[in-house]
Design an enzyme around this catalytic site. Structure first.
Site, mmCIF file in Angstrom:
data_model
loop_
_atom_site.group_PDB
_atom_site.id
_atom_site.type_symbol
_atom_site.label_atom_id
_atom_site.label_comp_id
_atom_site.label_asym_id
_atom_site.label_seq_id
_atom_site.Cartn_x
_atom_site.Cartn_y
_atom_site.Cartn_z
ATOM 1 N N HIS A 110 0.794 -1.224 0.000
ATOM 2 C CA HIS A 110 0.000 0.000 0.000
ATOM 3 C C HIS A 110 0.827 1.275 0.000
ATOM 4 O O HIS A 110 0.282 2.357 -0.161
ATOM 5 C CB HIS A 110 -0.974 0.029 1.181
ATOM 6 C CG HIS A 110 -0.310 0.350 2.486
ATOM 7 N ND1 HIS A 110 0.421 -0.562 3.177
ATOM 8 C CD2 HIS A 110 -0.263 1.503 3.203
ATOM 9 C CE1 HIS A 110 0.889 0.000 4.281
ATOM 10 N NE2 HIS A 110 0.500 1.252 4.320
HETATM 11 C C1 UD1 Z 1 -2.507 5.396 5.733
HETATM 12 C C2 UD1 Z 1 -1.237 5.879 6.437
HETATM 13 C C3 UD1 Z 1 -0.194 4.768 6.417
HETATM 14 C C4 UD1 Z 1 -0.755 3.482 6.981
HETATM 15 C C5 UD1 Z 1 -2.010 3.130 6.200
HETATM 16 C C6 UD1 Z 1 -2.661 1.858 6.665
HETATM 17 C C7 UD1 Z 1 -0.684 8.254 6.267
HETATM 18 C C8 UD1 Z 1 0.202 9.219 5.620
HETATM 19 N N1 UD1 Z 1 -0.650 7.018 5.766
HETATM 20 O O1 UD1 Z 1 -2.181 5.194 4.375
HETATM 21 O O2 UD1 Z 1 0.919 5.156 7.202
HETATM 22 O O3 UD1 Z 1 0.206 2.466 6.862
HETATM 23 O O4 UD1 Z 1 -2.956 4.205 6.332
HETATM 24 O O5 UD1 Z 1 -3.647 1.454 5.748
HETATM 25 O O6 UD1 Z 1 -1.381 8.594 7.197
HETATM 26 N N2 UD1 Z 1 -9.437 4.810 1.100
HETATM 27 C C9 UD1 Z 1 -10.669 4.237 1.000
HETATM 28 N N3 UD1 Z 1 -11.311 3.902 2.161
HETATM 29 C C10 UD1 Z 1 -10.783 4.113 3.389
HETATM 30 C C11 UD1 Z 1 -9.513 4.723 3.476
HETATM 31 C C12 UD1 Z 1 -8.844 5.044 2.324
HETATM 32 O O7 UD1 Z 1 -11.179 4.008 -0.077
HETATM 33 O O8 UD1 Z 1 -11.428 3.786 4.407
HETATM 34 C C13 UD1 Z 1 -8.693 5.136 -0.138
HETATM 35 C C14 UD1 Z 1 -8.893 6.557 -0.576
HETATM 36 O O9 UD1 Z 1 -8.969 6.592 -1.947
HETATM 37 C C15 UD1 Z 1 -7.621 7.248 -0.142
HETATM 38 C C16 UD1 Z 1 -6.586 6.136 -0.222
HETATM 39 O O10 UD1 Z 1 -7.314 4.938 0.083
HETATM 40 O O11 UD1 Z 1 -7.314 8.338 -0.942
HETATM 41 C C17 UD1 Z 1 -5.455 6.303 0.719
HETATM 42 O O12 UD1 Z 1 -5.930 6.500 2.075
HETATM 43 P P1 UD1 Z 1 -5.080 7.430 3.085
HETATM 44 O O13 UD1 Z 1 -5.732 7.447 4.409
HETATM 45 O O14 UD1 Z 1 -4.765 8.727 2.434
HETATM 46 O O15 UD1 Z 1 -3.695 6.690 3.203
HETATM 47 P P2 UD1 Z 1 -3.324 5.147 3.259
HETATM 48 O O16 UD1 Z 1 -2.651 4.779 1.987
HETATM 49 O O17 UD1 Z 1 -4.456 4.279 3.713
#
Ligand code: UD1
Length: 380
Positions: free
Chosen positions: A206
């Protein structure tokens, strides 16, 4: 002592569960739980609350996805009035996600004590968003709870007052031990058609550096499809990766069944798993391939060989004491190292110091003792 505890993203829920449970057992501590809403899908959030038996949050800030600045800014903006009205004695944050940093800054600006659980970890790679979050959160924290000795050493090198640093062990391992009886009964093996003697690998990816560039992700998938000719791979797919893979023509909706499963060239793509199912799946795997931080730790305790698809780790104890090897993200190397690992017998399972399932109790002991001293009470 009123402690506002902050969670935002999937790994936070795992770390917070044993802490909330330990605080609720202490008459002198009153915990409030705030969910920033950084992760919001059922599979990424609610399922973890159920699996880890965490009570529903007292507040949900509903921040959701966005750029780092937006996420961080919105957490600060929405948390601040809550802190203003609650006037807690302390804000406790865990891990290294954007919500961690945002809450720590909001609290310190209000003159509220900050405790950081999982402090001091450093990858020394500032292109990782989490590295910036770790450095800045530690810089404003009053209580720095470290999981391994490297954390203590890093903080001392950064000039942190040794009195603030407490080596307590790893709350992620507390969560794993506390829920063992429940994850051992997970139905995931039936769901995936895996028998007791099935040999399989588990893959998670991820990190933006691995998945945001479609060319790089494509070369990963090619290498993993080659590996899957030797061992089937189960790949619970993070939403960020699903978006990218869908763009590449993988994971067509028509191909996925009701569990979100899709089989392609030896790889079973599935929707993100809940905590109990995921730990169960890892516990019987022959090999784990990951770019996550916490999974390096869980694999270590479960005694499952772990290959980390990154150039660095902020958790070196998983290499020196555990099952982890840092192999980078060159597709050829992934294949070579995986095959080498599959050819080797499983080694003895050792636990890093203090990874004994009692970290949350140690943290709560320290906070409670501090409360007693600040109220002029005699030590417990
Ligand atoms: C975040 C953390 C990372 C952690 C990871 C665990 C930061 C910078 N990153 O990364 O350290 O290891 O969580 O998973 O805080 N999305 C969904 N549904 C959700 C959440 C996210 O669809 O419930 C999608 C969205 O399109 C979003 C993308 O996933 O833009 C990334 O989510 P985000 O919270 O920005 O960062 P993670 O990659 O999950």
């Amino acid at each position: 002592m009123h402690i506002v505890n902050i969670v935002g993203a999937r790994p936070n829920f795992v770390k917070m569960a044993p802490l909330i449970h330990a605080m609720l057992r202490r008459p002198g501590l009153t915990p409030t739980l705030v969910h920033t809403g950084q992760h919001y899908d059922q599979a990424m959030s609610e399922q973890f609350f159920q699996d880890l038996e965490i009570r529903p949050p007292d507040f949900n800030l509903g921040v959701g996805s966005g750029t780092h600045a937006l996420q961080t800014g919105q957490v600060m903006q929405r948390l601040d009035p809550i802190l203003e009205s609650l006037k807690p004695d302390m804000v406790l944050v865990v891990g290294d996600v954007n919500s961690t940093l945002a809450a720590a800054i909001t609290a310190v600006k209000r003159g509220i004590l900050v405790a950081h659980v999982e402090a001091g970890l450093r990858s020394f790679d500032r292109s990782m968003p989490e590295e910036i979050n770790r450095i800045l959160t530690d810089a404003v924290s009053d209580f720095l709870f470290v999981t391994e000795d490297s954390g203590r050493v890093n903080l001392l090198k950064e000039g942190v007052d040794p009195a603030k640093i407490h080596f307590v062990g790893n709350v992620m391992i507390d969560a794993l031990q506390n829920s063992r009886r429940r994850w051992e009964r997970s139905p995931i093996f039936d769901t995936l058609g895996l028998g007791p003697s099935s040999s399989y690998a588990v893959l998670t990816l991820h990190r933006p550096s691995n998945v945001d560039d479609t060319g790089r992700l494509a070369s990963f998938v090619d290498a993993l499809e080659t590996l899957a000719r030797h061992i089937p791979i189960v790949f619970p797919v993070h939403p960020r990766v699903k978006q990218q893979l869908t763009r590449r023509g993988h994971l067509g909706v028509a191909q996925a069944d009701s569990y979100g499963r899709c089989h392609e060239k030896g790889i079973t793509y599935i929707d993100p798993l809940g905590y109990l199912d995921f730990v169960a799946l890892v516990s019987r795997a022959r090999l784990v391939l990951t770019d996550s931080g916490g999974i390096q730790e869980e694999a270590t305790i479960l005694g499952i060989p772990c290959l980390t698809l990154r150039d660095t780790t902020e958790r070196p104890v998983t290499v020196t004491h555990g099952t982890n090897r840092i192999i980078g993200s060159d597709p050829n190397r992934i294949l070579d190292e995986s095959l080498k690992t599959l050819g080797q017998p499983l080694g003895p399972n050792t636990a890093p110091p203090l990874w004994d399932g009692r970290a949350a109790e140690r943290i709560v002991d320290i906070l409670d003792e501090d409360r007693r001293q600040s109220q002029g009470m005699t030590p417990a």
